[in-house]
Design a protein around this motif. Structure first.
Motif, PDB file in Angstrom:
ATOM      1  N   GLY A 125      -5.954  10.722   2.310  1.00  0.00           N
ATOM      2  CA  GLY A 125      -5.383   9.608   1.547  1.00  0.00           C
ATOM      3  C   GLY A 125      -5.927   9.482   0.139  1.00  0.00           C
ATOM      4  O   GLY A 125      -5.500   8.620  -0.617  1.00  0.00           O
ATOM      5  N   SER A 126      -6.878  10.307  -0.225  1.00  0.00           N
ATOM      6  CA  SER A 126      -7.465  10.330  -1.575  1.00  0.00           C
ATOM      7  C   SER A 126      -8.081   8.995  -1.987  1.00  0.00           C
ATOM      8  O   SER A 126      -8.229   8.722  -3.168  1.00  0.00           O
ATOM      9  CB  SER A 126      -6.427  10.758  -2.613  1.00  0.00           C
ATOM     10  OG  SER A 126      -5.950  12.043  -2.325  1.00  0.00           O
ATOM     11  N   GLY A 127      -8.378   8.130  -1.026  1.00  0.00           N
ATOM     12  CA  GLY A 127      -8.988   6.841  -1.332  1.00  0.00           C
ATOM     13  C   GLY A 127      -8.035   5.822  -1.916  1.00  0.00           C
ATOM     14  O   GLY A 127      -8.437   4.717  -2.275  1.00  0.00           O
ATOM     15  N   THR A 128      -6.741   6.162  -2.023  1.00  0.00           N
ATOM     16  CA  THR A 128      -5.767   5.268  -2.643  1.00  0.00           C
ATOM     17  C   THR A 128      -4.541   4.999  -1.776  1.00  0.00           C
ATOM     18  O   THR A 128      -3.738   4.146  -2.113  1.00  0.00           O
ATOM     19  CB  THR A 128      -5.271   5.845  -3.980  1.00  0.00           C
ATOM     20  OG1 THR A 128      -4.668   7.115  -3.736  1.00  0.00           O
ATOM     21  CG2 THR A 128      -6.410   5.999  -4.972  1.00  0.00           C
ATOM     22  N   HIS A 129      -4.367   5.720  -0.689  1.00  0.00           N
ATOM     23  CA  HIS A 129      -3.154   5.636   0.120  1.00  0.00           C
ATOM     24  C   HIS A 129      -3.463   5.302   1.577  1.00  0.00           C
ATOM     25  O   HIS A 129      -4.490   5.723   2.102  1.00  0.00           O
ATOM     26  CB  HIS A 129      -2.413   6.980   0.124  1.00  0.00           C
ATOM     27  CG  HIS A 129      -1.716   7.295  -1.143  1.00  0.00           C
ATOM     28  ND1 HIS A 129      -2.379   7.622  -2.302  1.00  0.00           N
ATOM     29  CD2 HIS A 129      -0.402   7.337  -1.442  1.00  0.00           C
ATOM     30  CE1 HIS A 129      -1.505   7.864  -3.255  1.00  0.00           C
ATOM     31  NE2 HIS A 129      -0.301   7.689  -2.758  1.00  0.00           N
ATOM     32  N   ARG A 130      -2.538   4.586   2.215  1.00  0.00           N
ATOM     33  CA  ARG A 130      -2.543   4.484   3.675  1.00  0.00           C
ATOM     34  C   ARG A 130      -2.191   5.886   4.173  1.00  0.00           C
ATOM     35  O   ARG A 130      -1.422   6.605   3.549  1.00  0.00           O
ATOM     36  CB  ARG A 130      -1.488   3.487   4.130  1.00  0.00           C
ATOM     37  CG  ARG A 130      -1.416   3.282   5.630  1.00  0.00           C
ATOM     38  CD  ARG A 130      -0.216   2.416   6.017  1.00  0.00           C
ATOM     39  NE  ARG A 130      -0.170   1.167   5.294  1.00  0.00           N
ATOM     40  CZ  ARG A 130      -0.761   0.036   5.652  1.00  0.00           C
ATOM     41  NH1 ARG A 130      -1.491   0.004   6.747  1.00  0.00           N
ATOM     42  NH2 ARG A 130      -0.641  -1.059   4.940  1.00  0.00           N
ATOM     43  N   ASP A 159       0.838  -1.199   0.000  1.00  0.00           N
ATOM     44  CA  ASP A 159       0.000   0.000   0.000  1.00  0.00           C
ATOM     45  C   ASP A 159       0.875   1.252   0.000  1.00  0.00           C
ATOM     46  O   ASP A 159       1.761   1.380   0.841  1.00  0.00           O
ATOM     47  CB  ASP A 159      -0.888   0.032   1.254  1.00  0.00           C
ATOM     48  CG  ASP A 159      -1.881  -1.106   1.283  1.00  0.00           C
ATOM     49  OD1 ASP A 159      -2.569  -1.289   0.267  1.00  0.00           O
ATOM     50  OD2 ASP A 159      -1.978  -1.796   2.305  1.00  0.00           O
ATOM     51  N   PRO A 160       0.642   2.191  -0.912  1.00  0.00           N
ATOM     52  CA  PRO A 160       1.389   3.445  -0.849  1.00  0.00           C
ATOM     53  C   PRO A 160       1.013   4.209   0.416  1.00  0.00           C
ATOM     54  O   PRO A 160      -0.115   4.129   0.890  1.00  0.00           O
ATOM     55  CB  PRO A 160       0.961   4.198  -2.104  1.00  0.00           C
ATOM     56  CG  PRO A 160      -0.278   3.537  -2.574  1.00  0.00           C
ATOM     57  CD  PRO A 160      -0.305   2.159  -2.011  1.00  0.00           C
ATOM     58  N   VAL A 161       1.977   4.933   0.971  1.00  0.00           N
ATOM     59  CA  VAL A 161       1.803   5.659   2.224  1.00  0.00           C
ATOM     60  C   VAL A 161       1.880   7.156   1.956  1.00  0.00           C
ATOM     61  O   VAL A 161       2.800   7.623   1.287  1.00  0.00           O
ATOM     62  CB  VAL A 161       2.901   5.255   3.242  1.00  0.00           C
ATOM     63  CG1 VAL A 161       2.796   6.086   4.504  1.00  0.00           C
ATOM     64  CG2 VAL A 161       2.821   3.783   3.547  1.00  0.00           C
ATOM     65  N   ARG A 162       0.921   7.909   2.481  1.00  0.00           N
ATOM     66  CA  ARG A 162       0.905   9.355   2.298  1.00  0.00           C
ATOM     67  C   ARG A 162       1.983  10.041   3.136  1.00  0.00           C
ATOM     68  O   ARG A 162       2.617  10.983   2.701  1.00  0.00           O
ATOM     69  CB  ARG A 162      -0.474   9.895   2.661  1.00  0.00           C
ATOM     70  CG  ARG A 162      -0.689  11.331   2.316  1.00  0.00           C
ATOM     71  CD  ARG A 162      -0.545  11.643   0.847  1.00  0.00           C
ATOM     72  NE  ARG A 162      -1.727  11.240   0.113  1.00  0.00           N
ATOM     73  CZ  ARG A 162      -1.802  11.200  -1.201  1.00  0.00           C
ATOM     74  NH1 ARG A 162      -0.763  11.536  -1.942  1.00  0.00           N
ATOM     75  NH2 ARG A 162      -2.881  10.824  -1.806  1.00  0.00           N
ATOM     76  N   CYS A 163       2.204   9.571   4.378  1.00  0.00           N
ATOM     77  CA  CYS A 163       3.161  10.227   5.274  1.00  0.00           C
ATOM     78  C   CYS A 163       3.830   9.182   6.159  1.00  0.00           C
ATOM     79  O   CYS A 163       3.146   8.401   6.808  1.00  0.00           O
ATOM     80  CB  CYS A 163       2.418  11.253   6.137  1.00  0.00           C
ATOM     81  SG  CYS A 163       3.447  12.090   7.349  1.00  0.00           S
ATOM     82  N   LYS A 204      -6.843   4.200   2.589  1.00  0.00           N
ATOM     83  CA  LYS A 204      -7.195   2.836   2.220  1.00  0.00           C
ATOM     84  C   LYS A 204      -5.971   1.935   2.348  1.00  0.00           C
ATOM     85  O   LYS A 204      -4.875   2.298   1.926  1.00  0.00           O
ATOM     86  CB  LYS A 204      -7.709   2.802   0.781  1.00  0.00           C
ATOM     87  CG  LYS A 204      -8.134   1.425   0.318  1.00  0.00           C
ATOM     88  CD  LYS A 204      -8.657   1.473  -1.095  1.00  0.00           C
ATOM     89  CE  LYS A 204      -9.062   0.096  -1.569  1.00  0.00           C
ATOM     90  NZ  LYS A 204      -9.527   0.105  -2.945  1.00  0.00           N
ATOM     91  N   ALA A 205      -6.174   0.741   2.931  1.00  0.00           N
ATOM     92  CA  ALA A 205      -5.117  -0.255   3.028  1.00  0.00           C
ATOM     93  C   ALA A 205      -5.722  -1.622   2.767  1.00  0.00           C
ATOM     94  O   ALA A 205      -6.877  -1.872   3.100  1.00  0.00           O
ATOM     95  CB  ALA A 205      -4.462  -0.224   4.406  1.00  0.00           C
ATOM     96  N   THR A 206      -4.944  -2.517   2.184  1.00  0.00           N
ATOM     97  CA  THR A 206      -5.463  -3.845   1.873  1.00  0.00           C
ATOM     98  C   THR A 206      -5.649  -4.692   3.117  1.00  0.00           C
ATOM     99  O   THR A 206      -6.476  -5.589   3.126  1.00  0.00           O
ATOM    100  CB  THR A 206      -4.541  -4.582   0.890  1.00  0.00           C
ATOM    101  OG1 THR A 206      -3.214  -4.604   1.422  1.00  0.00           O
ATOM    102  CG2 THR A 206      -4.538  -3.923  -0.463  1.00  0.00           C
ATOM    103  N   LYS A 207      -4.894  -4.426   4.172  1.00  0.00           N
ATOM    104  CA  LYS A 207      -5.040  -5.202   5.409  1.00  0.00           C
ATOM    105  C   LYS A 207      -5.228  -4.264   6.586  1.00  0.00           C
ATOM    106  O   LYS A 207      -6.271  -3.677   6.769  1.00  0.00           O
ATOM    107  CB  LYS A 207      -3.832  -6.103   5.618  1.00  0.00           C
ATOM    108  CG  LYS A 207      -3.926  -7.399   4.866  1.00  0.00           C
ATOM    109  CD  LYS A 207      -2.920  -8.385   5.401  1.00  0.00           C
ATOM    110  CE  LYS A 207      -3.482  -9.771   5.259  1.00  0.00           C
ATOM    111  NZ  LYS A 207      -2.667 -10.770   5.875  1.00  0.00           N
TER     112      LYS A 207
END
Length: 95
Positions: free
Chosen positions: A38-43, A13-17, A62-65
């Motif tokens: 997170g724009s709905g796409t980033h942890r 998962d890409p991370v914002r910060c 958003k995160a997969t886990k």
């Protein structure tokens, strides 16, 4: 604080910060006015050991886990006076 880790990947998962060990990041205007999105796409936030995030709204992450809004590595990490809103993961919003 300069975020040299912007958009790194953690557990696919890409991370914002990402906050470095033993660093405290404090929102200047309080949680209602200091927003990390997170724009709905980033942890949202990845806390390294001893890191602190305080006074932010962390939203639309958003995160997969685990840990869509905040993922910490151990008991020394601190999330204080934060609002977690509209975050999605299969398990925990803050882990």
């Amino acid at each position: 604080y300069s975020n040299k880790y912007n958009d790194v990947n953690f557990s696919s998962d890409p991370v914002r910060c990402e906050i470095a060990s033993n660093v405290r990041l404090v929102g200047d205007a309080g949680a209602e006015a200091t927003i990390l999105d997170g724009s709905g796409t980033h942890r949202g936030v990845l806390l390294n050991p001893g890191a602190v995030i305080q006074g932010f709204t962390i939203q639309n992450c958003k995160a997969t886990k685990y840990g869509s809004a905040v993922y910490g590595f151990n008991d020394n990490d601190v999330v204080a006076d934060c609002i977690l809103s509209n975050n999605v993961s299969t398990c925990y919003t803050a882990y």
